[in-house]
Design an enzyme around this catalytic site. Sequence first.
Site, mmCIF file in Angstrom:
data_model
loop_
_atom_site.group_PDB
_atom_site.id
_atom_site.type_symbol
_atom_site.label_atom_id
_atom_site.label_comp_id
_atom_site.label_asym_id
_atom_site.label_seq_id
_atom_site.Cartn_x
_atom_site.Cartn_y
_atom_site.Cartn_z
ATOM 1 N N ILE A 161 0.839 -1.203 0.000
ATOM 2 C CA ILE A 161 0.000 0.000 0.000
ATOM 3 C C ILE A 161 0.873 1.251 0.000
ATOM 4 O O ILE A 161 0.678 2.172 -0.798
ATOM 5 C CB ILE A 161 -0.949 0.001 1.224
ATOM 6 C CG1 ILE A 161 -1.881 -1.203 1.176
ATOM 7 C CG2 ILE A 161 -1.737 1.309 1.293
ATOM 8 C CD1 ILE A 161 -2.675 -1.437 2.454
ATOM 9 N N ASP A 180 9.866 3.531 7.401
ATOM 10 C CA ASP A 180 9.605 2.093 7.575
ATOM 11 C C ASP A 180 10.902 1.435 7.999
ATOM 12 O O ASP A 180 11.805 1.264 7.178
ATOM 13 C CB ASP A 180 9.088 1.473 6.268
ATOM 14 C CG ASP A 180 8.601 0.042 6.487
ATOM 15 O OD1 ASP A 180 9.110 -0.631 7.415
ATOM 16 O OD2 ASP A 180 7.707 -0.402 5.748
ATOM 17 N N ALA A 239 -4.628 2.873 7.399
ATOM 18 C CA ALA A 239 -3.944 1.671 7.881
ATOM 19 C C ALA A 239 -4.693 1.049 9.064
ATOM 20 O O ALA A 239 -5.562 0.199 8.871
ATOM 21 C CB ALA A 239 -2.512 2.022 8.246
ATOM 22 N N ARG A 240 -4.381 1.493 10.272
ATOM 23 C CA ARG A 240 -5.057 0.996 11.466
ATOM 24 C C ARG A 240 -5.247 2.155 12.442
ATOM 25 O O ARG A 240 -4.315 2.949 12.671
ATOM 26 C CB ARG A 240 -4.232 -0.102 12.143
ATOM 27 C CG ARG A 240 -4.289 -1.449 11.449
ATOM 28 C CD ARG A 240 -5.681 -2.054 11.509
ATOM 29 N NE ARG A 240 -5.745 -3.374 10.912
ATOM 30 C CZ ARG A 240 -6.068 -3.617 9.636
ATOM 31 N NH1 ARG A 240 -6.358 -2.636 8.821
ATOM 32 N NH2 ARG A 240 -6.133 -4.857 9.180
ATOM 33 N N ASP A 264 -9.860 6.508 7.591
ATOM 34 C CA ASP A 264 -10.671 5.369 7.156
ATOM 35 C C ASP A 264 -10.767 4.324 8.262
ATOM 36 O O ASP A 264 -11.544 3.376 8.153
ATOM 37 C CB ASP A 264 -10.044 4.733 5.904
ATOM 38 C CG ASP A 264 -10.979 3.729 5.245
ATOM 39 O OD1 ASP A 264 -12.181 4.040 5.124
ATOM 40 O OD2 ASP A 264 -10.529 2.631 4.867
ATOM 41 N N GLU A 269 -13.842 0.460 16.156
ATOM 42 C CA GLU A 269 -14.671 0.392 14.942
ATOM 43 C C GLU A 269 -15.875 -0.493 15.188
ATOM 44 O O GLU A 269 -15.727 -1.516 15.869
ATOM 45 C CB GLU A 269 -13.845 -0.148 13.772
ATOM 46 C CG GLU A 269 -12.703 0.783 13.405
ATOM 47 C CD GLU A 269 -11.844 0.267 12.255
ATOM 48 O OE1 GLU A 269 -12.212 -0.746 11.610
ATOM 49 O OE2 GLU A 269 -10.798 0.867 11.995
ATOM 50 N N HIS A 288 -13.447 1.937 7.114
ATOM 51 C CA HIS A 288 -12.467 0.845 6.949
ATOM 52 C C HIS A 288 -12.823 0.067 5.679
ATOM 53 O O HIS A 288 -13.018 -1.144 5.700
ATOM 54 C CB HIS A 288 -12.475 -0.073 8.186
ATOM 55 C CG HIS A 288 -11.262 -0.966 8.250
ATOM 56 N ND1 HIS A 288 -10.735 -1.435 9.424
ATOM 57 C CD2 HIS A 288 -10.470 -1.477 7.274
ATOM 58 C CE1 HIS A 288 -9.688 -2.199 9.179
ATOM 59 N NE2 HIS A 288 -9.514 -2.236 7.866
ATOM 60 N N GLY A 290 -11.175 0.715 2.512
ATOM 61 C CA GLY A 290 -10.216 1.043 1.455
ATOM 62 C C GLY A 290 -9.994 -0.074 0.455
ATOM 63 O O GLY A 290 -9.709 0.169 -0.710
HETATM 64 O O1 LIG Z 1 -7.787 -3.533 6.432
HETATM 65 C C1 LIG Z 1 -7.793 -4.478 5.713
HETATM 66 C C2 LIG Z 1 -6.751 -5.474 5.715
HETATM 67 O O2 LIG Z 1 -5.812 -5.357 6.494
HETATM 68 O O3 LIG Z 1 -6.832 -6.404 4.956
#
Ligand SMILES: O=CC(=O)O
Length: 318
Positions: A161, A180, A239-240, A264, A269, A288, A290
């Site tokens: 991503i 990263d 992401a999270r 997102d 959640e 969530h 995406g």
């Molecule tokens: O959020 C979605 C995934 O991690 O697949």
Amino acid sequence: MSQNIRDVIVTCPPMLLQFDRFVELAAEKGIRLHRAETTQILSEEELMALLPDYDGWIIGDDPATRQVFEAGLSGRLRAAVKWGIGVDNVDFAACKDLGIPITNTPQMFGSEVADVGTAYVIALARQLMLIDRGVRAGQWPKPAGISLPGRKAGVIGLGDIGRNVVTRLQALGLNVTAYDPGVEGDAGIAGLSRAAWPERVEEMDFLVFTCALNAHNTHMLNADVLARCMDGVRIVNVARGPLIDEAALIAALQSGKVHSAALDVFEVEPLPMNSPLRDMERCIFGSHNGSNSVDAVIRASHTALDHMAGFFDAMTPA
Ligand SMILES: O=CC(=O)O
């Protein structure tokens, strides 16, 4: 192909929403596919009651904890696949201990999630959410946006991503720095600069979170880091949720330190009705979602079924 028909339960919402198209494909692989009754996230208790009746489980965002796997194993559960990329909700170590083979479906929708992250960058730059809301309310708002060429973005996470976000943002003329610790160099992307989090956050017009959640990066964007950021920084998270300390973000939105945010994903959640985030004007929220394009869901679901069939085949004596 496996001789026995195996019963597999799906609790992953994107796959549930296109469920019918996967039933026949699963049958060709010796799998009888079953659907959870809801597309909402199931609780541990609900999963513990459900899973013992199935040989396999295609996992969504549910709490796939040790006790859930133990309950499944006390019945028929023998294999699992996490549909999607992120595995933070799944206790892989427990599966290993219990002898339940498990995998996920990486690299299935890097470009789809990156599209949403990039769309959010553009939307925040031009305040599209304020314009949309104003026009619906009978106004004709004209907030001044910012242009993207020459702006700086920090992209946190250089997986599938993240790399797709980087190249999209570069195509829009932004100068991108990636964070990263697991990837060295420019990851094969010309013009990409690198830094160790949170170095150089003060330079960034945008911070875009695309990384996996792990034991070390919860609240990596917190009050201390926000204080170091550029005044008026714009934040995107595809992401999270727990990567960002929401309370600190809300305070920074209120003070104007953070100009705007597109989220997102959230710490909890679905986003609770009483979350103070709902009162933040200069925010765009997602659900969530995406990864959820028709094409990507087909791709990831085929892969999940292939993995599942492979696990069962390996268990079947030749
Ligand atoms: O959020 C979605 C995934 O991690 O697949």
